[in-house]
Design an enzyme around this catalytic site. Structure first.
Site, short mmCIF file in Angstrom:
data_model
loop_
_atom_site.label_atom_id
_atom_site.label_comp_id
_atom_site.label_asym_id
_atom_site.label_seq_id
_atom_site.Cartn_x
_atom_site.Cartn_y
_atom_site.Cartn_z
N ASN A 129 0.86 -1.19 0.00
CA ASN A 129 0.00 0.00 0.00
C ASN A 129 0.89 1.24 0.00
OD1 ASN A 129 -1.92 1.97 0.33
ND2 ASN A 129 -2.95 0.99 2.06
N ASN A 134 -6.01 6.56 -1.44
CA ASN A 134 -6.97 5.95 -2.37
C ASN A 134 -7.54 4.64 -1.83
OD1 ASN A 134 -4.97 3.98 -2.77
ND2 ASN A 134 -4.26 4.85 -4.71
N ASP A 135 -7.34 4.37 -0.54
CA ASP A 135 -7.80 3.09 0.02
C ASP A 135 -9.30 2.90 -0.13
OD1 ASP A 135 -5.23 2.51 0.70
OD2 ASP A 135 -5.48 2.76 2.86
N GLY A 155 -5.85 -2.66 0.21
CA GLY A 155 -5.25 -1.34 -0.01
C GLY A 155 -3.99 -1.30 -0.84
N ASP A 157 -1.61 -1.08 -4.05
CA ASP A 157 -1.87 -0.23 -5.21
C ASP A 157 -0.64 -0.11 -6.12
OD1 ASP A 157 -0.24 1.50 -3.66
OD2 ASP A 157 -1.99 2.50 -2.81
N ASP A 328 -6.44 -14.17 -19.76
CA ASP A 328 -7.15 -15.00 -18.79
C ASP A 328 -8.08 -15.99 -19.50
OD1 ASP A 328 -7.94 -15.41 -15.95
OD2 ASP A 328 -9.88 -14.67 -16.63
N GLU A 357 -3.86 -18.65 -20.65
CA GLU A 357 -4.11 -19.58 -19.56
C GLU A 357 -4.98 -20.74 -20.04
OE1 GLU A 357 -6.14 -19.56 -15.10
OE2 GLU A 357 -7.02 -18.39 -16.72
#
Length: 614
Positions: A129, A134-135, A155, A157, A328, A357
């Site tokens: 974090n 910006n949490d 949190g 980032d 993905d 994947e």
């Protein structure tokens, strides 16, 4: 009545959504399709007056709130801004500014990842974090920060990654793959990033687009490649378009969704892509079933959706200067589209890399998706790399099993022997674990020596290497096997006040610090080793609890000896005569000690022994 009708058609450009939000000159493909969304925009007529840019076709959607505009951007078009003028049948026009940028670098200089690379996989919310401001974003649905909740936001980032790039680089990694960092405005479990609600926006809880660009630039200065995790198969159920779908077939099972019917999830029978006997319903349920109920399944057979996904991915390549893409759930979308998608990107960026994947432990299924494979029905995937789930399983089984004719090291030996099936095994990505499976330390029953053997083998194989954050300090999820929230645990030291700080080494156990140094020494050696990058591979069938693998290029030979014996043994080196090492002095990569290659080699303890002639 006439006045209110005219006012309803008057649009403010601020209320228009135009995607892609900008484009570039100088592409091989001169076509661009704009998605425009706004109230009644489908009743407007767009006009552009800019040299080198022309509208070739305008498509109306079923929803009156969309226009799809086909543009041709000729080779003569210069970078700059121009107006897109939208004229209603009656009333005021609206004007939207659009920018054509100059490309920062040529397509050929986008160099993807290859067998020289070791990739550090990060779940950003759980890594560090770096910006507490910006949490929590009050405008978003999930407003709680709770590090005690395995499935809540913690949190981490973009700033946290930027702040710790020197740690990652110092470990010897050459690339970073963060799981998706685009907006996931979902009510719960939004931390993982795979339920995107805006494909063009960075989730503000991770940071800003400028910070994402800064991350790429800071990585580039350290010689690190940025790999972006992309999702072509699905979006999040709160994606902005889900309340106003443009066509009747924008997502699969759309009619059922719009009438609140019971949606079918995918049957997850991925072999339906290759199975010559597969029923139509099995194929349909595989590709058109939703991955989960919170992730609407995108219909890539819709040509507008197909262009949207391809252009979005190209937009991110250019915006961030990417060094690769990880796609993905690769077998789940329409496979004809996936061929077009990968082919379009690789045609534009010939030295780029994409890894898909395919979570299968059958090498035949993995090989199917790699470019150049001579598939029976002629399917050409254009995909440079696939994930080596078969080898991952073989390594774990081999190290957990006792040695016998058909168990133990023979699983690794025969697993690597399957390389004869692959068109380009060196371009396959191998890994000890990832964000969707138990930590390798847990899989190996928290056996440190076996974990070292697994990592050293992976680091020496003819492969691209990927390691999940925290593997270097023996992170585990043994208390809750298969629990994704705990698998994606917080990296110690990523939060102010953490009692343990793995970035500085403070509070690590002796075993953790030792493993961290072990990974660092091998990866930094690997970074400069031509033998590991491109050398000839020879391995010897396991005998008496010992398995030997070598890589040779020029005068450099690297030898890995894996030993399961608890008591000291003497290894007869005459068996390895073809390595041409007799009488040479090699160096232990971990300890730095000199080792004479004579008639016998004393293996004093269980574990890996890494030797080099360099």
């Amino acid at each position: 009545m006439l006045l209110s009708f005219v006012l309803s058609l008057s649009l403010n450009a601020q209320n228009l959504r135009v995607e892609p939000s900008n484009w570039w000159t100088g592409f091989q493909n001169s076509e661009l399709q704009l998605l425009v969304h706004g109230a009644k925009i489908g009743t407007f007529t767009p006009e552009i007056n800019y040299e080198g840019v022309s509208i070739t076709k305008v498509h109306q959607a079923k929803s009156p709130n969309y226009l799809f505009i086909d543009l041709n951007i000729s080779a003569s078009a210069e970078p700059g801004s121009f107006d897109i003028v939208f004229k209603p049948k009656k009333g005021k026009k609206t004007v939207c500014k659009y920018e054509l940028k100059a490309r920062d670098k040529s397509a050929e200089t986008y160099i993807g990842f290859n067998s020289r690379d070791a990739i550090y996989l990060i779940t950003p919310d759980r890594f560090a974090n770096g910006d507490t401001s910006n949490d929590v974003v009050k405008s978003m649905q999930e407003k709680v920060l709770n590090r005690k909740d395995d499935y809540g936001r913690h949190g981490g980032d973009i700033r946290g990654i930027i702040n710790n790039l020197d740690y990652i680089h110092g470990l010897g990694f050459t690339a970073i793959w963060p799981t998706p960092m685009l907006t996931n405005d979902m009510p719960t479990s939004s931390y993982h990033g795979y339920a995107m609600t805006d494909f063009y926006e960075v989730d503000p809880r991770f940071g800003t687009l400028d910070e994402y660009i800064e991350l790429s630039q800071e990585m580039n200065e350290r010689g690190l490649k940025l790999i972006m995790d992309m999702v072509a198969n699905h979006c999040g159920s709160n994606h902005w378009w889900m309340t106003d779908l443009p066509f009747e077939d924008w997502v699969n099972q759309q009619k059922t969704f719009e009438t609140n019917g019971k949606l079918k999830n995918s049957n997850h029978r991925r072999t339906a892509n290759q199975d010559v006997y597969a029923s139509k319903i099995d194929k349909q349920d595989m590709t058109e079933g939703w991955f989960v109920t919170s992730m609407p399944d995108l219909n890539q057979k819709n040509p507008f959706m197909a262009k949207y996904i391809i252009q979005n991915n190209i937009w991110w390549i250019e915006t961030l200067g990417l060094g690769g893409i990880r796609q993905d759930t690769y077998p789940y979308p329409d496979k004809a589209f996936m061929s077009d998608w990968a082919g379009t990107i690789m045609s534009e960026y010939p030295n780029f890399s994409i890894v898909g994947e395919e979570w299968s432990t059958n090498p035949l299924l993995v090989r199917y998706w790699q470019t150049g494979t001579l598939n029976k029905e002629g399917y050409e995937p254009h995909l440079t790399s696939t994930m080596d789930f078969p080898m991952q399983e073989s390594i774990v089984n081999a190290l957990n099993e006792d040695e016998a004719w058909s168990t133990g090291f023979v699983k690794m030996y025969e697993g690597l022997a399957m390389d004869f099936a692959y068109t380009n095994p060196e371009a396959i990505l191998v890994f000890p674990d990832n964000h969707d499976m138990d930590r390798v330390f847990t899989q190996l029953k928290e056996n440190v020596v076996n974990t070292k053997m697994a990592l050293s083998y992976i680091f020496l194989m003819p492969r691209i290497v990927q390691v999940y954050y925290g593997t270097e300090i023996l992170l585990q999820n043994t208390a809750k096997p298969h629990d994704h929230g705990l698998i994606r645990t917080d990296f110690p030291g990523g939060w102010e006040g953490d009692a343990v700080n793995a970035f500085s080494g403070k509070g690590l156990s002796n075993e953790q610090a030792d493993m961290q140094g072990f990974v660092q020494k091998i990866l930094n050696y690997r970074k400069e080793s031509d033998a590991i990058h491109k050398g000839k591979t020879i391995h010897f069938a396991p005998e008496n609890g010992v398995y030997v693998l070598s890589r040779t290029e020029g005068t450099e030979t690297v030898v890995l000896i894996l030993n399961k014996n608890e008591s000291p043994i003497d290894l007869n080196l005459s068996h390895f005569k073809e390595l041409d090492l007799e009488g040479k002095t090699l160096k232990n990569i971990i300890s730095g000690e000199a080792v004479k290659w004579g008639a016998k080699l004393r293996l004093s303890k269980k574990g890996p022994l890494l030797l080099t002639t360099k």
